[in-house]
Structures are given as structure tokens and as C-alpha cells.
Scaffold this motif. Structure first.
Motif, short mmCIF file in Angstrom:
data_model
loop_
_atom_site.label_atom_id
_atom_site.label_comp_id
_atom_site.label_asym_id
_atom_site.label_seq_id
_atom_site.Cartn_x
_atom_site.Cartn_y
_atom_site.Cartn_z
N ILE A 329 0.39 -1.06 -0.25
CA ILE A 329 -0.31 -0.43 0.27
C ILE A 329 1.08 1.04 -0.02
O ILE A 329 -0.10 2.47 -0.91
CB ILE A 329 -1.30 0.01 1.55
CG1 ILE A 329 -1.72 -1.45 1.01
CG2 ILE A 329 -1.42 1.42 1.36
CD1 ILE A 329 -2.87 -1.19 2.62
N GLY A 330 1.63 1.43 0.51
CA GLY A 330 2.79 2.12 0.79
C GLY A 330 3.39 2.56 -0.65
O GLY A 330 3.99 4.30 -1.31
N MET A 331 4.02 1.77 -0.69
CA MET A 331 4.43 1.80 -2.65
C MET A 331 3.50 2.28 -3.91
O MET A 331 3.84 3.37 -4.29
CB MET A 331 5.02 -0.24 -2.39
CG MET A 331 6.36 -0.46 -2.64
SD MET A 331 6.82 -1.87 -2.94
CE MET A 331 6.66 -1.23 -4.88
N ASN A 364 11.72 4.89 3.11
CA ASN A 364 11.23 5.28 1.73
C ASN A 364 10.08 4.30 1.71
O ASN A 364 10.20 2.94 1.78
CB ASN A 364 11.59 5.83 1.07
CG ASN A 364 12.55 5.09 0.74
OD1 ASN A 364 12.45 4.22 -0.31
ND2 ASN A 364 13.63 5.84 -0.12
N PHE A 365 9.29 4.19 0.82
CA PHE A 365 8.56 3.35 0.00
C PHE A 365 9.09 2.81 -1.14
O PHE A 365 7.63 2.99 -2.27
CB PHE A 365 7.16 3.42 -0.12
CG PHE A 365 6.30 2.62 1.76
CD1 PHE A 365 6.18 2.38 2.55
CD2 PHE A 365 6.29 4.36 2.05
CE1 PHE A 365 6.25 1.72 3.50
CE2 PHE A 365 5.88 4.09 4.20
CZ PHE A 365 5.91 3.26 4.42
N ASN A 366 10.13 3.43 -1.62
CA ASN A 366 10.40 3.50 -3.55
C ASN A 366 10.31 1.95 -4.03
O ASN A 366 10.18 1.89 -4.63
CB ASN A 366 11.80 4.42 -3.16
CG ASN A 366 11.35 5.63 -3.24
OD1 ASN A 366 10.45 6.09 -3.52
ND2 ASN A 366 12.78 6.92 -3.06
N ASP A 367 10.46 0.88 -2.94
CA ASP A 367 10.36 -0.28 -3.15
C ASP A 367 10.35 -0.91 -2.23
O ASP A 367 10.26 -0.89 -1.20
CB ASP A 367 12.35 -0.68 -3.79
CG ASP A 367 13.00 -0.71 -2.70
OD1 ASP A 367 13.24 -0.95 -1.69
OD2 ASP A 367 13.65 0.85 -2.90
N MET A 368 10.24 -2.52 -2.99
CA MET A 368 9.02 -3.67 -1.17
C MET A 368 10.24 -3.48 -0.30
O MET A 368 9.72 -3.52 1.10
CB MET A 368 9.33 -4.51 -1.94
CG MET A 368 8.08 -5.32 -0.84
SD MET A 368 6.43 -4.87 -0.74
CE MET A 368 5.95 -5.50 -1.66
N LEU A 369 11.10 -3.80 -0.85
CA LEU A 369 12.68 -3.66 0.83
C LEU A 369 12.68 -2.59 1.45
O LEU A 369 12.25 -3.08 2.94
CB LEU A 369 12.85 -4.33 0.33
CG LEU A 369 14.15 -5.35 -0.35
CD1 LEU A 369 15.84 -6.29 -0.98
CD2 LEU A 369 13.17 -6.57 0.49
#
Length: 496
Positions: A329-331, A364-369
């Protein structure tokens, strides 16, 4: 409510008027100390009720299936199951039910002997109802637990010296004596290592590592004592039982390493040998951690920790799903918004925020990890307001705060409390198991020794160790109850 910005949030009003603190103190008492603990108690109560309901459902299903199987095996006026019929059942299970594993003939005979409480060679309904529990058992010949003395020197077993040695090894004062020696050894090591602890160079402290120094003589004496302890336990317990204990594995590894170090030091005086000796001696100090097993309260905590690991996998899977969902959701909503690229206009939105001041750019939420890392940080609550300030700034809407609110409710208030409920449940289970006096089980509450002479059966099987299959992940208390039901008043357990 999360206390992460307390007392910062009240300082502005508190600096102006001391009575302003009453509002925040009352709020913390009601919400943090009372309301959140009520939620914890509610979650624990739901968890325990659901666990009891599940156990009751499994027990009802087990008895229903056993009754149906009994009705199939019996007909007319016959109200019992014979040995031959049960052996036929095991034959069918071996051919068609591979998920339960192959049941050898010897194990099948043992199961029948355990179920046949009155020794009539027939299983009545009240005896057959325990068939499901008996199938959880696995057996191992007691001879596999025997020591090398029992196998190669049987004539020594009846000697007065060996019997006295067994009494000494099984006595409480023997372990207390070893604990005292371990404590003295730890003190000696600290005093011995003082030159290095004081910051002296290796050359200044090299004399302390010489074989002919008083310190080394004392260390060799300790090594001899611990070697004799290990050999005595191996002679009484046997290799398999000795190394079935994590404490004995650690003690044995340190003792063997100390013996090797002593011989190695005698034949070389290089700097490497001295470093090796220091390392082995310092490792020996960790034997003082045996107090975590000797002291009852520490023992219960350690058993809870290791016992909870299999069951915790289910909660860990739930936690993974929660983190994965909120990270996705954040991504979707905030992906790519956190950036330090000067050509991206959103980078200037973070100027002056707590997020930028804390250098939280990688959160951040730029990628899943990265999103999963942010969710884990939110799970431990600390500094979540600083991460929230950055997301609110780049999202340019206060509605983004609901993302953090919903994760706090799901991740912290529900999943975290489930973990706490699981820990409390296992701790109380182990605590009750340790306090209950049951003769039929060993210290672990998971296995016992029985002899065919103590079973009401004409067949002789010899001496066996019975335990519940570990793949079923039963706690010590549940294992103890099952063993009591199957063996109570018919088998006298021995400490092996």
C-alpha cells in the motif's frame, strides 16, 4: 498513546503552567497503563479461548473417528477389537496412508500393549478411544541410551564403585559443586586476564601464558576437573543422552577445546598458541551461563524461548503478511515521493521536516524492501512520528496519517499482543509443567522409560524410551498429559 513523543508533546504547556501536566498524566494513566493493558488482556483471552476451543474440537473429532473405526471393526455382539484386527489396521495404514509414516510391526505391538490396559488381549471401546493419542508416540530402544560401560563392561554395572558413581552424578550436590567450581574458574580467569584488561601489551602479559606459570597450572587443574566431570557423565549417562542436552554439548565442546589447548600449548610457545589459550579460557567462563538452566526461574524462561519457536512461526507468517500488505500500500501511494534529486520538486517539500533533520532518506516506500523496513520500524514504534512527518510532507495531505494509524492498530495492538499472548501462554504452560509432580515423566516432561514387564501383556519387548513425535509441536504440559493418560498407574518411569 504510543509514548514516542512523550513528554515532548506536553512541554510547551508545562513550561507555562505546571498544572498542565495533569491533563497528560491522567491521559497516560487511562490510555497507556489501563486501556492498552485491557486490550492486551482481551487479546490474550481471545487467544486462550480459541486455543481451548480448538483443542476441544480436535479431541471431539478424535473420539468420533475412533468410535466410527471401532464400529467398523466390531459387529454383532462382539464389543472389542482383537490384536489381529489392530495389526490388520496397521497393515492398511502402511499401504494407503503414507502421510502418517510406516508403522513397523514392533511399534504396532507396543501400541497395542499400551492400549490394552487390563491385559485381556482385547481392546474395549474405552481403551480404543486412546488410539489417536497412541499414534503420536514414537519408541526407541533403551539400549541406544546406554553408556559404553553398559555395552562393553556389563560386569562393572553391579560393582559398588559404579553404583556409588551413579548416585554421585545424579545427586544435586554434584551439580552444585560443579557450579561452584565454574564460578571460581570465572573469578580466576578475570584475575588472570587482568593485564590484558588493563591495556598492557602482549609482550607485557606473555609471561602469564607460560606453561610453567602458576596461572597455567591452575588452569590445567580446572581442565582436569572438567574433563573428569565429562568422562563421569559419559560413563553414567551414555553418549546419546549426554549430548541430548544443549548444556552438555556446550560444556563438552569447551572442555575438549581446553584439553586440546593444554596439549597444544605444551608443545609450542608461539604467539598463536597463547592467543588460542586465552580464547579457550575466556570461552570456558561462559559455562557460568549454566545457571540459566540450574536456576528454576531461568530454566523456565529458557525452555519457553526454545519451546515457542515452532509455534511462533505461525505468528511470524501473520506478521509477514501484515508488513507485506502495508508495504505494498505504501509503494502504491507514496512510492518515489521520497527523493533527494534536486530536479524533483518533491525533494524540496522535505526541507525543515523532522524526517530530513533525522536523515531518514532511506526510510521510504520506493521499493518493497525499503517499505518493509519502514513497517518494521513502525512496529517497534520508536520515532514513527519522524517517518510520518516526511510522508505527510511529500503526500501533501494529512489523510496519509491514516496509513500509520491503521498499521499501528493492526501491527502493534493486534499482532504484537498476539505474540505477547503466545509467550505468556507458553511460559505458564512450562511453569505449570515444572511445578507439577508427576512420576511418569522425566524432567523434560516429554519422554519416559518403560519395560514390557510393567505392561499387562504376555509379550516381552524389553526396555524402551517413549516420547511424542516432535513434529506435532506439543508443549511440555500437553506432552505430559498425554503420557499420563497412556501410562498412568501402569508404568513406573525411571530417570535415565
Amino acid at each position: 498513546m504510543t509514548t514516542v513523543i512523550y513528554p515532548d508533546v506536553m512541554m510547551a504547556g508545562y513550561n507555562e503552567n505546571r498544572f498542565a501536566a495533569l491533563f497528560f498524566v491522567i491521559y497516560m494513566i487511562l490510555v497507556f497503563f489501563f486501556f492498552q493493558n485491557v486490550i492486551l488482556g482481551y487479546v490474550c483471552n481471545i487467544y486462550n479461548n480459541r486455543r481451548d476451543e480448538k483443542d476441544a474440537e480436535l479431541e471431539t473429532a478424535r473420539q468420533d473417528y475412533c468410535r466410527k473405526a471401532f464400529d467398523i471393526l466390531t459387529s454383532g455382539d462382539v464389543t472389542y477389537v482383537t490384536r489381529q484386527q489392530l495389526m490388520g489396521v496397521f497393515l492398511i495404514l502402511n499401504q494407503e496412508c503414507h502421510e502418517i509414516g510406516i508403522v513397523p510391526e514392533e511399534r504396532a505391538e507396543l501400541i497395542f500393549a499400551i492400549l490394552d490396559k487390563d491385559g485381556s488381549e482385547k481392546l474395549e471401546l474405552n481403551e480404543f478411544l486412546y488410539f489417536g493419542q497412541a499414534m503420536l508416540l514414537e519408541f526407541e530402544e533403551y539400549a541406544n541410551y546406554g553408556s559404553f560401560v553398559e555395552k562393553f563392561f556389563p560386569s562393572i554395572l553391579e560393582s559398588a564403585f559404579y553404583n556409588d558413581l551413579k548416585q554421585v552424578i545424579h545427586s544435586d550436590w554434584f551439580e552444585r559443586s560443579i557450579d561452584l567450581i565454574v564460578t571460581i574458574n570465572a573469578v580466576v580467569v578475570v584475575v588472570h586476564s587482568y593485564p590484558m584488561l588493563a591495556g598492557k601489551t602482549f609482550q607485557d602479559s606473555l609471561a602469564y601464558a607460560q606453561v610453567n606459570s602458576p596461572w597455567e597450572v591452575v588452569e590445567i587443574l580446572f581442565t582436569i576437573i572438567f574433563a573428569l566431570e565429562m568422562m563421569s557423565k559419559l560413563a553414567v549417562f551414555g553418549v546419546k543422552r549426554y549430548f541430548s542436552s544443549l548444556r552438555n554439548i556446550f560444556d563438552g565442546a569447551v572442555t575438549i577445546s581446553a584439553i586440546f589447548s593444554a596439549f597444544y600449548t605444551c608443545f609450542t610457545t608461539s604467539q598463536r598458541s597463547s592467543h588460542l589459550t586465552r580464547f579457550i579460557i575466556m570461552a570456558r567462563v561462559f559455562r557460568i551461563l549454566r545457571f540459566f538452566v540450574v536456576v528454576k526461574q531461568f530454566k523456565t524462561m529458557s525452555k519457553t524461548f526454545f519451546g515457542i519457536l515452532p509455534a511462533a512461526s505461525r505468528v511470524a507468517l501473520l506478521l509477514f503478511c501484515v508488513i507485506y500488505t502495508w508495504s505494498w500500500i505504501g509503494m502504491h501511494f507514496f512510492g518515489g515521493l521520497i527523493t533527494r534529486d534536486p530536479n524533483n520538486p518533491t525533494s524540496y517539500l522535505l526541507e525543515g521536516t523532522d524526517f530530513a533533520d533525522a536523515f531518514y532518506w532511506a526510510n521510504n516506500f520506493n521499493d518493497m524492501l525499503s517499505g518493509a523496513n519502514v513497517c518494521f520500524n513502525l512496529l517497534v514504534i520508536n520515532n514513527w512520528n519522524e517517518m510520518e512527518s516526511g510522508i505527510v510532507a511529500v503526500a501533501q495531505t494529512k489523510l496519509s496519517r491514516y496509513f500509520f494509524l491503521t498499521f499501528y492498530i493492526m501491527g502493534v495492538m493486534i499482532v504484537n499482543n498476539l505474540v505477547i499472548a503466545l509467550v505468556i501462554d507458553y511460559f505458564l504452560d512450562e511453569f505449570e509443567s515444572d511445578n507439577e509432580e508427576v512420576d511418569e515423566v522425566f524432567e523434560s516432561g516429554r519422554e519416559l522409560v518403560f519395560d514390557s514387564d510393567e505392561l499387562p501383556t504376555p509379550k516381552e519387548f524389553g526396555k524402551y524410551v517413549a516420547r511424542l513425535n516432535p513434529k506435532y509441536r506439543l508443549t511440555a504440559m500437553k506432552s505430559k498429559k498425554v503420557l499420563k493418560q497412556l501410562f498412568s498407574q501402569r508404568v513406573r518411569a525411571r530417570s535415565v
